[in-house]
Structures are given as C-alpha cells and as structure tokens.
Design a protein around this motif. Sequence first.
Motif, PDB file in Angstrom:
ATOM      1  N   SER A 221      30.967   6.718  -6.421  1.00  0.00           N
ATOM      2  CA  SER A 221      29.972   7.657  -5.897  1.00  0.00           C
ATOM      3  C   SER A 221      28.560   7.188  -6.215  1.00  0.00           C
ATOM      4  CB  SER A 221      30.210   9.057  -6.483  1.00  0.00           C
ATOM      5  OG  SER A 221      31.465   9.565  -6.080  1.00  0.00           O
ATOM      6  N   ALA A 222      28.373   6.692  -7.441  1.00  0.00           N
ATOM      7  CA  ALA A 222      27.054   6.197  -7.838  1.00  0.00           C
ATOM      8  C   ALA A 222      26.637   4.986  -7.020  1.00  0.00           C
ATOM      9  CB  ALA A 222      27.060   5.850  -9.327  1.00  0.00           C
TER      10      ALA A 222
ATOM     11  N   TYR B  37      35.111   7.502   6.327  1.00  0.00           N
ATOM     12  CA  TYR B  37      34.381   6.309   5.882  1.00  0.00           C
ATOM     13  C   TYR B  37      35.337   5.128   5.740  1.00  0.00           C
ATOM     14  CZ  TYR B  37      31.955   3.177   2.623  1.00  0.00           C
ATOM     15  OH  TYR B  37      31.402   2.074   2.014  1.00  0.00           O
TER      16      TYR B  37
ATOM     17  N   VAL C 250      29.370   5.172  -2.257  1.00  0.00           N
ATOM     18  CA  VAL C 250      30.602   5.392  -1.502  1.00  0.00           C
ATOM     19  C   VAL C 250      30.865   6.895  -1.447  1.00  0.00           C
ATOM     20  CG1 VAL C 250      33.084   4.978  -1.389  1.00  0.00           C
ATOM     21  CG2 VAL C 250      31.544   3.166  -2.199  1.00  0.00           C
ATOM     22  N   PRO C 251      31.007   7.487  -0.256  1.00  0.00           N
ATOM     23  CA  PRO C 251      31.163   8.952  -0.139  1.00  0.00           C
ATOM     24  C   PRO C 251      32.575   9.418  -0.474  1.00  0.00           C
ATOM     25  CG  PRO C 251      31.233   7.975   2.037  1.00  0.00           C
ATOM     26  CD  PRO C 251      30.948   6.845   1.078  1.00  0.00           C
ATOM     27  N   VAL C 252      32.939   9.357  -1.750  1.00  0.00           N
ATOM     28  CA  VAL C 252      34.247   9.832  -2.183  1.00  0.00           C
ATOM     29  C   VAL C 252      34.054  11.147  -2.921  1.00  0.00           C
ATOM     30  CG1 VAL C 252      34.080   8.411  -4.282  1.00  0.00           C
ATOM     31  CG2 VAL C 252      36.302   9.269  -3.542  1.00  0.00           C
ATOM     32  N   TYR C 253      34.891  12.130  -2.609  1.00  0.00           N
ATOM     33  CA  TYR C 253      34.755  13.412  -3.289  1.00  0.00           C
ATOM     34  C   TYR C 253      36.131  14.022  -3.499  1.00  0.00           C
ATOM     35  CZ  TYR C 253      35.527  15.910   1.128  1.00  0.00           C
ATOM     36  OH  TYR C 253      36.068  16.401   2.284  1.00  0.00           O
TER      37      TYR C 253
ATOM     38  N   TYR D  88      41.454  13.288  -4.106  1.00  0.00           N
ATOM     39  CA  TYR D  88      40.283  12.503  -3.761  1.00  0.00           C
ATOM     40  C   TYR D  88      40.419  11.970  -2.343  1.00  0.00           C
ATOM     41  CZ  TYR D  88      39.377  12.476  -8.793  1.00  0.00           C
ATOM     42  OH  TYR D  88      39.138  12.840 -10.084  1.00  0.00           O
TER      43      TYR D  88
ATOM     44  N   VAL E 290      35.976   6.906  -9.924  1.00  0.00           N
ATOM     45  CA  VAL E 290      35.479   7.670  -8.780  1.00  0.00           C
ATOM     46  C   VAL E 290      33.984   7.936  -8.942  1.00  0.00           C
ATOM     47  CG1 VAL E 290      35.575   9.917  -7.621  1.00  0.00           C
ATOM     48  CG2 VAL E 290      37.697   8.693  -8.147  1.00  0.00           C
ATOM     49  N   LEU E 291      33.556   8.281 -10.156  1.00  0.00           N
ATOM     50  CA  LEU E 291      32.129   8.484 -10.408  1.00  0.00           C
ATOM     51  C   LEU E 291      31.344   7.196 -10.152  1.00  0.00           C
ATOM     52  CD1 LEU E 291      32.091  10.686 -13.653  1.00  0.00           C
ATOM     53  CD2 LEU E 291      31.666  11.405 -11.287  1.00  0.00           C
TER      54      LEU E 291
ATOM     55  N   LEU F 242      37.846  10.090   1.157  1.00  0.00           N
ATOM     56  CA  LEU F 242      36.566   9.574   1.623  1.00  0.00           C
ATOM     57  C   LEU F 242      35.988  10.510   2.683  1.00  0.00           C
ATOM     58  CD1 LEU F 242      37.549   5.804   1.921  1.00  0.00           C
ATOM     59  CD2 LEU F 242      36.187   6.868   0.120  1.00  0.00           C
TER      60      LEU F 242
END
Length: 335
Positions: A43-44, A65, A47-50, A59, A39-40, A61
Amino acid sequence: MRASRLISLLLLLQTRGSMTGRELARELEVSERTVYRDVLALSAAGVPVYADRGRAGGYRLLGGYRTRLTGLTRDEAEALFLAGLPGPAGEMGLADAVAAAELKVLAALPPALRDAPARAGQRFHLDVPGWFRETSPPPWLTELARAVWRDRVVELRYRRGDGEVARRVQPYGLVLKSGIWYLIGRVGDGTRTYRVDRVTGVEVGDEGFDRDEGFDLAGYWREQAGSFLRTMLRAEVAVRLSPAGLRQLRHLVDAPFVYEEVVAAAGTPDEQGWVLARLPVESVQVAYHQLLGLGPEVEVLDPPELRRLVAGAADRMSGLYRTPGPADPDVPDQR
C-alpha cells in the motif's frame, strides 16, 4: 527475499481475486502478521490493496488492478518453456495455442532471458509413449479436449468387451499415463474413467455443466490408479528368492508398492542369502510368466499348480540344452 515475497503476494491477489490473511500466509509460508506487514508495504508503494472485514472478507486489489511485473528469474523462465514441450499439447489440438503463448512470453522477457526456450529445448525432450506402442493420438482426443476446456456435456460411444455402450458424460479432465490417454468424467452421481482409444464416437452438445470446484483431478487419479492395481492382485504365491532374484523382482512386478511390500515382509535370509516371500499376483498364469523371468533365482513353494508349471518349464528348458544343438556353420568341424 522480501521483495520476491511481495511480488508473489501481489500476483496471488491478481490471479485469485480475494484471499484471506490465513490463505496468503499458507501460500507464502509465513505468519499472518508478516502478511499484514507486507500488505502495508505494498500500500505504501502505491499498490491499491485493501482488506474487506467480516466472515467473507479478505485482501484484494482495488478495481481490477493488474501489473505486468513478473520478476522471472532464469530458472523460472526456462521452467516455463518446459511446460510447452511438444507432444501431449499437440495431441489435444493445442499446438498452435502453446506456440502463440510461448511467443508472447518470449516477447515480454528481457533480452538476457531470450535464449530460455532454446536452452530448454536443447536440454530436455519428452517422449511420452512407452516402447513398442502406437504413437498416433486417439481419433477423438481433440474433440474431448475441447469439451473438457469448455465444460460441455458429451454423448460418448465406448467399446466395452464385444459390444458398444453409450454414455452421457460430463468431461472433467484428461490424464496421460504411459502413452495412454484417459477421460475422467461424471456419469450420473458417479465418476468414471474411460480409455480414450476405446471411444468410438463423440458428440459435443451445447449444454454445459456446473463443475464441482472441489474435484481434485490429480488426487482422484492417484487414488484410482492405486485401487485399480490392488484390485488386480487377487492371488498370492509363496517363493524363495536369491539375493539377485530379490533385486530383479523390482523390474517384474506391476507396481512399485508391490516390490516395497514384498521386501518389507520378506523373511530372514538363510546361509546362502535366500529369503522367503509372499508375492501378490494377478493370477497363477500371470505369475508363471513373471517368475520365469527370474530363472534359477527363484523357487516357487506355493501354490502347487504354479510350482508344477514352473517345474515343467524348467524340465523342457533343461532338455533343450542337454540335446546337442545344430552345428554352427561358421565353426569348422573338428572331428
């Protein structure tokens, strides 16, 4: 390997909306710590995953997205077109939808994979109905398929025995087994199975129903099919089987589990290799017709009624072959 896993993680979130770390780890067959690192990495990469915290967290999107990235391999693309083999989809009235979906997927594939549908069609063909069966679909199958797709309650008229019954059904799914379509639906608090070729009328209403999302159609069918076969086997016969008879028995019994259980429980072979076995059967009459197919490779020991029936058939057959048959017109008389 990791790139493929990142794509899988992204597509899982895209299709399912929100998933916990444990759920993702189970789907991807990795640890939760690996999911966290992936996931990190997404994100890097922008990709807008949180993550949402708390019991209902997970988790997801951001803002719906979506990505057009599929990363299909050749094997995956060809397997995808196998899903559209002609036959069952067409019987349910979905031939045009399947063709349109295949066309859209084909347009999205890179040039190197454009031959996927042709390769699949040249190598595999699905012929669902059994031999000597009517191949035309049941008349009400298309209407039932539409009701299943739309979660619409149906008023069903069904032929049972010498009469006809009416049922109000919540249609959960359709199953195709050996060329025969079955409707699985809720009636009241129970789940019922109907042969579609015995349906005499369908009225699809505007009323919908709340589907039980925990219902597993494939699991239900496996359980019901096994239970149905076992309830049919209400009698048992004792037999002696030659080695050839034991091998041929696999082609005469109604279900694979019957043969497996008979072989597992068979006695020790005698000097000629014959074994004692107990065979579950539907009835004495059904067993009579089944065991005649083994000819001299089986001896019925019990029940006496079945032994007499088989012995009588053997006597009649022996009499036919003891009596000279009609002369073959193509063979000259040698007297």
